[in-house]
Design a protein around this motif. Structure first.
Motif, short mmCIF file in Angstrom:
data_model
loop_
_atom_site.label_atom_id
_atom_site.label_comp_id
_atom_site.label_asym_id
_atom_site.label_seq_id
_atom_site.Cartn_x
_atom_site.Cartn_y
_atom_site.Cartn_z
N GLY A 186 0.82 -1.20 0.00
CA GLY A 186 0.00 0.00 0.00
C GLY A 186 0.85 1.26 0.00
N VAL A 187 1.87 1.28 0.87
CA VAL A 187 2.76 2.44 0.95
C VAL A 187 3.56 2.57 -0.34
CG1 VAL A 187 4.70 3.45 2.18
CG2 VAL A 187 2.92 2.27 3.45
N LEU A 188 4.16 1.46 -0.78
CA LEU A 188 5.00 1.52 -1.99
C LEU A 188 4.18 1.98 -3.19
CD1 LEU A 188 7.22 -1.69 -1.77
CD2 LEU A 188 7.68 0.61 -0.93
N ALA A 189 2.96 1.46 -3.32
CA ALA A 189 2.13 1.81 -4.48
C ALA A 189 1.83 3.30 -4.49
CB ALA A 189 0.83 1.00 -4.45
N GLN A 190 1.54 3.85 -3.31
CA GLN A 190 1.22 5.27 -3.24
C GLN A 190 2.43 6.13 -3.64
OE1 GLN A 190 0.02 6.65 0.60
NE2 GLN A 190 -0.28 8.73 -0.14
N VAL A 191 3.58 5.79 -3.06
CA VAL A 191 4.79 6.57 -3.36
C VAL A 191 5.14 6.45 -4.85
CG1 VAL A 191 7.26 6.72 -2.92
CG2 VAL A 191 5.67 6.41 -1.03
N LEU A 192 5.04 5.23 -5.36
CA LEU A 192 5.39 4.98 -6.76
C LEU A 192 4.43 5.71 -7.70
CD1 LEU A 192 7.62 3.31 -7.99
CD2 LEU A 192 6.05 1.40 -8.18
N ARG A 193 3.13 5.68 -7.34
CA ARG A 193 2.13 6.33 -8.20
C ARG A 193 2.36 7.83 -8.22
NH1 ARG A 193 -2.99 8.24 -7.13
NH2 ARG A 193 -2.83 7.49 -5.00
#
Lengths: 309, 268
Positions: A186-193
């Protein structure tokens, strides 16, 4: 070169701090360490207590103990477990395997989920982005221990797809890895997006599009490299989350590992083991941070010149 | 108006949790600890909305009564960490080089370790129990707040209006309390909102590991741990206490995000 040297000194300072913290909390324990070592139901005579105290060096001045503690650590000796009567180094080495397996599997799952989610939704239709934002928020808010219990109930107890407790082999790794991975994803996806969106808004993305690259190719070949930089800054946080999460996930699934060892040590107040885990964890943090700095150079060529200069 | 509906929904969601924590008897008049073995492990139905546990206690009642300890642990730990972190951050920013070095180097060491591990070390030193658990989480979370407050205070200290307040001859204490603190508070509150969610997850996690509220008292994490032994026959024991934690944390995080939009710069 100077930045690297600075990083090295900072890393050593963190290790020294963790070692001092370990010593401090060992001596902050209310009551006599020998009493804790012997357990509550003991009838040992004062002579025996004194003897144990002398063996472990508790009767010497604090400064001598402190320097001895640092010296032993520097030579790689983490001390001995009170409870299990074995060197802490061995105990940790024994339990390292299952936890590393779990952590690596979780990173792979988390990265895969985050990449898929970010690449498909970044800069797309508002509805897609709202959906992505909603799942990121849910994943971040999920306590891993609850997720583990849910997955265990559904897939092990009812569908019987995966082993229930412990076990080894890849099948036993699936549910724990997913459990540990989802909140991280969840965290990685947000930062990556967010990284992808800001990269796609830059002129180079438009230039690449104008050169005739497809939308997807721009994302994969150009924007992703930029967004990966923001991921790299999360590496330290990631190590901590994996290690902390392992304590809970290993408990839920009854897996052996560093987390289970830590939990047992905390329950028994077996301080040498707790401190050994703290030091190994600090060391992992320092090493991973250094590696990520190097990786960062590989991802972002602009930094290479800066380091040489 | 459309922008505000997630905010509105999460506030509405939090109301019953607040009521449950304040006056649990309002939502359920049954006893959370009275044993009724005849009705053990009943599935959810009209009489027992969330089913019953292995001792025949109504799970809905236990989840309602579990709100107070669970939320108090999270709120207490967050409050303690915000206050301690705020003071330490101010001391680091305004107290001279030596104070800054000491506070920030200790924070560096603590932040290089997993928060849960820091909390576990504190519990190993102090022993289990609710108060120690709050303290443990507070200590684990303090360095993060200290860092943010320090950074904010440094920015504010260098700004023009503080210079002019200084020029007016204000006392140092007045300067800090009246001018520097209020401007560092916004980002700190944003961080604390999201931090409360994290503290709730950590607190119930430590409860799940058995370091917090002791049975038979209801607490969401401890209830999950108890229910773990009956998952094969009673799925509801593993679902509802965890859902209570998760729904609260999601609602709090939505609030935190909205607040972050309001005070730019408080990114966790």
């Amino acid at each position: 070169m100077r930045t690297l040297l600075k990083r090295l000194v900072a890393g050593l300072a963190v290790l020294y701090g963790a070692a001092s913290l370990a010593f401090l909390s060992l001596h902050l324990i209310p009551g006599d360490p020998v009493a804790i070592l012997l357990g509550p139901a003991t009838t040992a005579s004062p002579e025996v207590r004194r003897q144990i105290s002398a063996e472990l060096g508790f009767d010497r001045p604090l400064l001598t103990q402190y320097l001895g503690h640092l010296g032993r650590l520097a030579s790689g000796d983490l001390g001995s477990s009170y409870q299990l009567q074995r060197p802490v180094g061995w105990l940790i080495a024994d339990q390292l395997g299952p936890t590393v397996q779990l952590a690596v599997a979780a990173i792979v799952v988390a990265l895969a989920l985050a990449l898929i989610s970010a690449i498909t939704t970044a800069g797309r239709h508002p509805a897609a982005r709202a959906l992505a934002s909603a799942w990121e928020l849910t994943a971040v808010s999920l306590p891993s221990y609850w997720l583990g219990v849910l997955l265990l109930t559904a897939f092990s107890f009812h569908l019987r797809l995966f082993p229930i407790i412990g076990g080894d082999g890849p099948a036993a790794l699936v549910l724990p890895a997913v459990t540990l991975a989802l909140p991280i994803a969840g965290v990685l996806a947000q930062v990556l997006r967010e990284g992808l969106e800001s990269a796609l808004a830059q002129p180079f993305a438009l230039t690449a599009r104008a050169r005739g690259l497809s939308q997807t190719a721009v994302r994969l070949r150009h924007a992703l490299r930029h967004a990966a930089g923001s991921l790299a800054t999360l590496a330290g946080w990631l190590v901590g989350t994996l290690l902390g999460g392992a304590v809970l996930v290993e408990t839920v699934f009854g897996r052996p590992g560093l987390g289970a060892l830590t939990l047992q040590a905390v329950q028994n107040r077996d301080m040498p083991v707790v401190m050994g885990v703290v030091l190994v964890s600090a060391l992992t943090f320092v090493v991973i941070s250094a590696l990520v700095d190097l990786l960062y150079l590989a991802i972002d060529p602009r930094l290479r010149g800066a380091v040489v200069a | 108006m459309r922008r505000y509906w997630p905010l509105l929904v999460s506030c509405l969601v939090l109301v019953p949790f607040g009521v449950a924590a304040a006056v649990p008897e309002l939502l359920s008049d049954a006893s959370p600890i009275a044993i009724d073995p005849v009705n053990a492990l009943l599935p959810p139905g009209t009489r027992h909305w969330f089913g019953t546990d292995q001792l025949g206690r109504d799970l809905f009642t236990r989840v309602v009564h579990g709100a107070r300890p669970s939320l108090l642990i999270g709120a207490g730990a967050t409050a303690a960490a915000v206050v301690a972190g705020g003071l330490l951050g101010l001391a680091a920013a305004l107290g001279g080089r030596a104070a800054d070095q000491v506070v920030m180097r200790v924070a560096d060491v603590l932040m290089s370790l997993p928060q849960l591990l820091v909390a576990l070390v504190v519990i190993a030193v102090l022993g289990a129990g609710t108060t120690n658990l709050v303290l443990a989480i507070a200590i684990a979370f303090t360095p993060g707040y200290a860092r943010v407050v320090r950074a904010e205070a440094l920015v504010v200290r260098g700004s023009g209006y503080v210079e002019s307040a200084k020029g007016l001859g204000l006392r140092r204490s007045v300067l800090i309390v009246r001018h520097i603190l209020p401007n560092a508070v916004g980002p700190l509150l944003v961080l604390a909102t999201v931090g409360f969610g994290t503290a709730l997850i950590a607190g119930s996690g430590l409860g799940f590991l058995g370091f917090g509220t002791q049975p038979p008292a209801p607490e969401w994490g401890a209830m999950l741990a108890e229910g773990r032994d009956f998952l094969e026959t009673a799925w509801w024991l593993g679902v509802f206490p965890g859902a209570a934690i998760t729904v609260t944390v999601i609602a709090v995080n939505v609030l935190g995000r909205a607040a972050r939009g309001r005070f730019a710069g408080g990114k966790p």
